[in-house]
Design a protein around this motif. Structure first.
Motif, mmCIF file in Angstrom:
data_model
loop_
_atom_site.group_PDB
_atom_site.id
_atom_site.type_symbol
_atom_site.label_atom_id
_atom_site.label_comp_id
_atom_site.label_asym_id
_atom_site.label_seq_id
_atom_site.Cartn_x
_atom_site.Cartn_y
_atom_site.Cartn_z
ATOM 1 N N GLY A 195 13.861 58.055 22.922
ATOM 2 C CA GLY A 195 14.901 58.360 23.886
ATOM 3 C C GLY A 195 14.323 59.004 25.130
ATOM 4 O O GLY A 195 13.141 59.359 25.169
ATOM 5 N N THR A 196 15.178 59.157 26.123
ATOM 6 C CA THR A 196 14.779 59.752 27.393
ATOM 7 C C THR A 196 15.499 61.076 27.587
ATOM 8 O O THR A 196 16.727 61.141 27.452
ATOM 9 N N VAL A 197 14.743 62.116 27.905
ATOM 10 C CA VAL A 197 15.325 63.436 28.159
ATOM 11 C C VAL A 197 16.211 63.337 29.394
ATOM 12 O O VAL A 197 15.772 62.899 30.457
ATOM 13 N N VAL A 198 17.476 63.750 29.219
ATOM 14 C CA VAL A 198 18.441 63.703 30.312
ATOM 15 C C VAL A 198 18.585 65.077 30.956
ATOM 16 O O VAL A 198 18.575 65.211 32.175
ATOM 17 N N ARG A 199 18.711 66.121 30.091
ATOM 18 C CA ARG A 199 18.936 67.480 30.589
ATOM 19 C C ARG A 199 18.298 68.467 29.635
ATOM 20 O O ARG A 199 18.362 68.288 28.423
ATOM 21 N N VAL B 266 17.952 70.267 24.233
ATOM 22 C CA VAL B 266 17.654 69.192 25.169
ATOM 23 C C VAL B 266 18.546 67.998 24.829
ATOM 24 O O VAL B 266 18.730 67.658 23.663
ATOM 25 N N PHE B 267 19.146 67.390 25.859
ATOM 26 C CA PHE B 267 19.976 66.213 25.682
ATOM 27 C C PHE B 267 19.114 64.972 25.911
ATOM 28 O O PHE B 267 18.394 64.886 26.908
ATOM 29 N N PRO C 293 13.036 66.374 32.253
ATOM 30 C CA PRO C 293 13.967 65.263 32.427
ATOM 31 C C PRO C 293 13.216 63.988 32.826
ATOM 32 O O PRO C 293 12.281 64.032 33.620
ATOM 33 N N GLY C 294 13.613 62.870 32.215
ATOM 34 C CA GLY C 294 12.960 61.588 32.473
ATOM 35 C C GLY C 294 11.850 61.270 31.485
ATOM 36 O O GLY C 294 11.403 60.130 31.395
#
Length: 184
Positions: free
Chosen positions: A118-122, A128-129, A159-160
């Motif tokens: 997955g990709t860290v959004v926030r 961490v989302f 993020p990202g």
């Protein structure tokens, strides 16, 4: 304003609508708090740009940064009628109700313990989302929750950044996904 006496035609039209009914119209105005829709079958609103209104959460199942991520002025839309807002004399509508919920599809094909990328959004102080695809976002908590292991400190994530995660739990009714970092 007493909408019933000021605009009896509008009040009568709104009173005939049934929850779940599909309505069509055109987007007439986009505001930071939602979208106004002129309904094909409805009268004009005496003060607002349209008799239909879609709040931000009802635009899409995915997280959006602005209503223009989903619609534009002049666009034709089909929406589900949710309720009659008697205070503003408008039809509350949902665009997302007519779209499949990506979270439910994700829950159908995913099991607890499954490894994902997955990709860290926030990154927040509590966790961490991570977006695991199709707009489904889960939480990797920094503190132990209900016996689930905690993740590393927040400074480790950006993020990202793409990371590996493991599904620890999901709650279908609340559309919540809990993740953890894989154990070495």
């Amino acid at each position: 304003m007493d909408w019933q006496s000021e605009s009896p035609e509008l009040w009568a039209f709104l009173g005939t609508l049934q929850h779940g009914e599909i309505l069509t119209g055109s987007v007439t105005a986009i505001e930071r708090f939602g979208v106004f829709v002129a309904l094909d079958e409805g009268p004009a609103h005496p003060l607002l740009p349209g008799v239909g209104f879609i709040t931000i959460p009802e635009l899409s199942w995915r997280h959006i940064t602005a209503p223009t991520d989903v619609v534009e002025v002049g666009q034709r839309v089909s929406c589900e009628f949710l309720q009659f807002d008697t205070y503003n004399a408008e039809a509350r509508l949902s665009l997302r109700a007519l779209q499949p919920d990506p979270f439910q599809d994700f829950a159908d094909r995913t099991v607890v313990g499954q490894a994902l990328r997955g990709t860290v959004v926030r990154v927040l102080t509590g966790g961490v989302f991570v977006d695991v695809g199709d707009g489904v976002v889960g939480l990797v908590p920094f503190v132990e929750i209900d016996g689930r292991p905690a993740a590393c400190p927040p400074a480790v994530f950006e993020p990202g950044e793409e990371i590996s995660v493991v599904v620890t739990d999901f709650e279908r009714p609340r559309r919540r996904l809990f993740l953890s970092r894989p154990q070495p």
